[in-house]
Design a protein around this motif. Sequence first.
Motif, PDB file in Angstrom:
ATOM      1  N   MET A  35     110.153 103.735  41.181  1.00  0.00           N
ATOM      2  CA  MET A  35     109.012 102.860  40.900  1.00  0.00           C
ATOM      3  C   MET A  35     108.097 103.467  39.844  1.00  0.00           C
ATOM      4  O   MET A  35     107.642 102.765  38.922  1.00  0.00           O
ATOM      5  CB  MET A  35     108.218 102.625  42.179  1.00  0.00           C
ATOM      6  CG  MET A  35     108.927 101.791  43.227  1.00  0.00           C
ATOM      7  SD  MET A  35     107.925 101.673  44.736  1.00  0.00           S
ATOM      8  CE  MET A  35     108.938 100.571  45.720  1.00  0.00           C
ATOM      9  N   HIS A  36     107.828 104.761  39.964  1.00  0.00           N
ATOM     10  CA  HIS A  36     106.922 105.400  39.005  1.00  0.00           C
ATOM     11  C   HIS A  36     107.535 105.445  37.616  1.00  0.00           C
ATOM     12  O   HIS A  36     106.846 105.237  36.605  1.00  0.00           O
ATOM     13  CB  HIS A  36     106.597 106.818  39.483  1.00  0.00           C
ATOM     14  CG  HIS A  36     105.430 107.420  38.757  1.00  0.00           C
ATOM     15  ND1 HIS A  36     104.919 108.647  39.050  1.00  0.00           N
ATOM     16  CD2 HIS A  36     104.669 106.962  37.730  1.00  0.00           C
ATOM     17  CE1 HIS A  36     103.898 108.923  38.256  1.00  0.00           C
ATOM     18  NE2 HIS A  36     103.735 107.907  37.433  1.00  0.00           N
ATOM     19  N   THR A  37     108.833 105.703  37.539  1.00  0.00           N
ATOM     20  CA  THR A  37     109.506 105.733  36.239  1.00  0.00           C
ATOM     21  C   THR A  37     109.441 104.373  35.566  1.00  0.00           C
ATOM     22  O   THR A  37     109.151 104.267  34.357  1.00  0.00           O
ATOM     23  CB  THR A  37     110.973 106.169  36.421  1.00  0.00           C
ATOM     24  OG1 THR A  37     111.027 107.433  37.092  1.00  0.00           O
ATOM     25  CG2 THR A  37     111.669 106.290  35.077  1.00  0.00           C
ATOM     26  N   ARG A  38     109.706 103.332  36.331  1.00  0.00           N
ATOM     27  CA  ARG A  38     109.637 101.978  35.775  1.00  0.00           C
ATOM     28  C   ARG A  38     108.224 101.644  35.315  1.00  0.00           C
ATOM     29  O   ARG A  38     108.025 101.020  34.261  1.00  0.00           O
ATOM     30  CB  ARG A  38     110.105 100.970  36.816  1.00  0.00           C
ATOM     31  CG  ARG A  38     111.580 101.074  37.178  1.00  0.00           C
ATOM     32  CD  ARG A  38     111.921 100.168  38.337  1.00  0.00           C
ATOM     33  NE  ARG A  38     111.765  98.759  37.993  1.00  0.00           N
ATOM     34  CZ  ARG A  38     111.769  97.761  38.877  1.00  0.00           C
ATOM     35  NH1 ARG A  38     111.920  98.032  40.169  1.00  0.00           N
ATOM     36  NH2 ARG A  38     111.634  96.524  38.487  1.00  0.00           N
ATOM     37  N   ALA A  39     107.229 102.062  36.110  1.00  0.00           N
ATOM     38  CA  ALA A  39     105.838 101.775  35.750  1.00  0.00           C
ATOM     39  C   ALA A  39     105.440 102.511  34.477  1.00  0.00           C
ATOM     40  O   ALA A  39     104.786 101.938  33.585  1.00  0.00           O
ATOM     41  CB  ALA A  39     104.912 102.167  36.899  1.00  0.00           C
ATOM     42  N   ALA A  40     105.839 103.776  34.381  1.00  0.00           N
ATOM     43  CA  ALA A  40     105.406 104.581  33.241  1.00  0.00           C
ATOM     44  C   ALA A  40     106.007 104.124  31.927  1.00  0.00           C
ATOM     45  O   ALA A  40     105.373 104.254  30.871  1.00  0.00           O
ATOM     46  CB  ALA A  40     105.764 106.052  33.497  1.00  0.00           C
ATOM     47  N   TYR A  41     107.206 103.572  31.971  1.00  0.00           N
ATOM     48  CA  TYR A  41     107.895 103.227  30.729  1.00  0.00           C
ATOM     49  C   TYR A  41     108.055 101.722  30.537  1.00  0.00           C
ATOM     50  O   TYR A  41     108.955 101.279  29.822  1.00  0.00           O
ATOM     51  CB  TYR A  41     109.244 103.947  30.670  1.00  0.00           C
ATOM     52  CG  TYR A  41     109.061 105.444  30.569  1.00  0.00           C
ATOM     53  CD1 TYR A  41     108.731 106.037  29.353  1.00  0.00           C
ATOM     54  CD2 TYR A  41     109.157 106.244  31.699  1.00  0.00           C
ATOM     55  CE1 TYR A  41     108.529 107.401  29.265  1.00  0.00           C
ATOM     56  CE2 TYR A  41     108.951 107.621  31.620  1.00  0.00           C
ATOM     57  CZ  TYR A  41     108.638 108.195  30.395  1.00  0.00           C
ATOM     58  OH  TYR A  41     108.421 109.552  30.313  1.00  0.00           O
ATOM     59  N   THR A  42     107.198 100.949  31.180  1.00  0.00           N
ATOM     60  CA  THR A  42     107.155  99.502  30.943  1.00  0.00           C
ATOM     61  C   THR A  42     106.161  99.211  29.829  1.00  0.00           C
ATOM     62  O   THR A  42     105.017  99.678  29.862  1.00  0.00           O
ATOM     63  CB  THR A  42     106.719  98.759  32.226  1.00  0.00           C
ATOM     64  OG1 THR A  42     107.698  98.985  33.255  1.00  0.00           O
ATOM     65  CG2 THR A  42     106.590  97.261  31.966  1.00  0.00           C
ATOM     66  N   ARG A  43     106.564  98.446  28.848  1.00  0.00           N
ATOM     67  CA  ARG A  43     105.715  98.182  27.690  1.00  0.00           C
ATOM     68  C   ARG A  43     104.682  97.087  27.949  1.00  0.00           C
ATOM     69  O   ARG A  43     103.545  97.186  27.503  1.00  0.00           O
ATOM     70  CB  ARG A  43     106.569  97.801  26.480  1.00  0.00           C
ATOM     71  CG  ARG A  43     107.422  98.955  25.953  1.00  0.00           C
ATOM     72  CD  ARG A  43     108.219  98.532  24.722  1.00  0.00           C
ATOM     73  NE  ARG A  43     108.977  99.651  24.166  1.00  0.00           N
ATOM     74  CZ  ARG A  43     108.479 100.513  23.291  1.00  0.00           C
ATOM     75  NH1 ARG A  43     107.231 100.384  22.889  1.00  0.00           N
ATOM     76  NH2 ARG A  43     109.237 101.491  22.824  1.00  0.00           N
ATOM     77  N   HIS A 129     103.969 113.543  34.523  1.00  0.00           N
ATOM     78  CA  HIS A 129     103.697 112.983  35.847  1.00  0.00           C
ATOM     79  C   HIS A 129     104.971 112.425  36.493  1.00  0.00           C
ATOM     80  O   HIS A 129     105.234 112.641  37.681  1.00  0.00           O
ATOM     81  CB  HIS A 129     102.633 111.884  35.723  1.00  0.00           C
ATOM     82  CG  HIS A 129     101.885 111.645  36.989  1.00  0.00           C
ATOM     83  ND1 HIS A 129     101.162 110.493  37.223  1.00  0.00           N
ATOM     84  CD2 HIS A 129     101.743 112.395  38.115  1.00  0.00           C
ATOM     85  CE1 HIS A 129     100.608 110.557  38.415  1.00  0.00           C
ATOM     86  NE2 HIS A 129     100.940 111.701  38.978  1.00  0.00           N
ATOM     87  N   VAL A 130     105.762 111.720  35.727  1.00  0.00           N
ATOM     88  CA  VAL A 130     107.019 111.186  36.239  1.00  0.00           C
ATOM     89  C   VAL A 130     107.978 112.322  36.598  1.00  0.00           C
ATOM     90  O   VAL A 130     108.666 112.283  37.623  1.00  0.00           O
ATOM     91  CB  VAL A 130     107.668 110.236  35.215  1.00  0.00           C
ATOM     92  CG1 VAL A 130     109.103 109.915  35.600  1.00  0.00           C
ATOM     93  CG2 VAL A 130     106.862 108.950  35.110  1.00  0.00           C
ATOM     94  N   THR A 131     108.010 113.353  35.759  1.00  0.00           N
ATOM     95  CA  THR A 131     108.875 114.496  36.042  1.00  0.00           C
ATOM     96  C   THR A 131     108.521 115.140  37.377  1.00  0.00           C
ATOM     97  O   THR A 131     109.404 115.568  38.138  1.00  0.00           O
ATOM     98  CB  THR A 131     108.772 115.538  34.917  1.00  0.00           C
ATOM     99  OG1 THR A 131     109.167 114.942  33.680  1.00  0.00           O
ATOM    100  CG2 THR A 131     109.654 116.741  35.198  1.00  0.00           C
TER     101      THR A 131
END
Length: 431
Positions: A35-43, A129-131
């Motif tokens: 979820m966090h990865t998708r949130a961080a890299y959504t344009r 943060h995602v890492t």
Amino acid sequence: MSAADLARLQFAATTSVHWLFVILTMGLVPIVAIMHTRAAYTRDPATRAVRERMTRFWGQLYVINYAVGIVTGLVMEFQFGLSWSGLSKFAGNVFGAPLALETLIAFFAESTFLGMWIFGWGRLGRGVHVTLIWLVALTAYASAFWILVANGFLQHPVGYEVRDGAAYLTDFGALLTNANALVALGHLALAALTTGGMFVAGISAWHFAKGTRETALFRSSLRLGVWISMSASFFVIIVGNLQIPVIERTQPMKAALLKGGGVAEEQARLVAQHGPGDYVPWQGWVRNSMDLMTILGNTVSTITFVAAFLLLKDLLVRKRWLAYFMTAIIPLPFIASVGGWVVREVGRQPWLVYGELTVEDALSNVGRGSLMVSCVVFIAIFTALAVTNWTLITRFARRGPDGAQLGAGEPPADDLPGAGGSDGKQPVPVF
């Protein structure tokens, strides 16, 4: 009850409760990381905002379970010295190393990464943060690996030799590649993902049944939970079956119990090999627990496959009774996993270290009265912690994302100088 029975009851009760925390922690953390990865890299800003709120909501439930569960892990450590000093005397040179590594990873590395992730909202660049949350997930599974290496030695001791009545490690590679640990790790990981997926799907469905206005957030959560639990529950059955040849090779008595034949022959063989004694575990516990795990595992797998189809038709969102049903089955993977733990642990009795050390020989020289008091105290503490955990999880789950306090009031990472927004530039960590 005898002193041995009290010690066994105490350890069984506390480890069962602790396991309920562990399986949810392992199941939730990779889902939160996704979820966090998708949130961080959504344009798209609107979609990104929804996914960030989703991460904070489910991340908060994960943190609650982790924080309370870590206390149960600390309390459990005392039992080895209190009740099972014979285990330390015989196998401490082998068993202690992976157990220490598990403790270092769980209580230091994993906790440190999680703390940085919790307090990193609005302070760290999105890449860092995602890492961090993926490092939390990695260390959680590394911790499970080491505890299963330790437990695998109890199930099937390898890579050691006995000198002067104590086991000494001679082959670290054999210890790490013990089939009784590695196959069980795959089974455990898939069971955890099934549990975490069902948890996310069930709570999301409950919010739809209550007429939530957070439709985008919970629709995405429901879809992710259903697909993860469906995939994991299918493979958990396959990997579970892979353990059967391992059990037949390393624990023939347990295999005879599960097959329902050959118990008397195996008892006679063990008497000839180890001397007089009762080498048959509690048959009812092993068989009934195996049946419970199998029935519930197949039930969850079937339900999730049907749920995936219903999700495509949007029926889980529109039909309240289906949504409530998804919520009601949240406990099933937990119960199935406890059944599996009982099969694994009770099935090797009367051995604590299979073929080398019995439960009676491992018992500490502690009076029955002391064990009675400690048993009552330990079980009371763990029950209170379990009630506290699920009360908090229920309360914050019912509140929804508006009640999430994780990262509350902090600006999005994209607003930080040098964090890199939707322009595709790499984020620069800001401390």
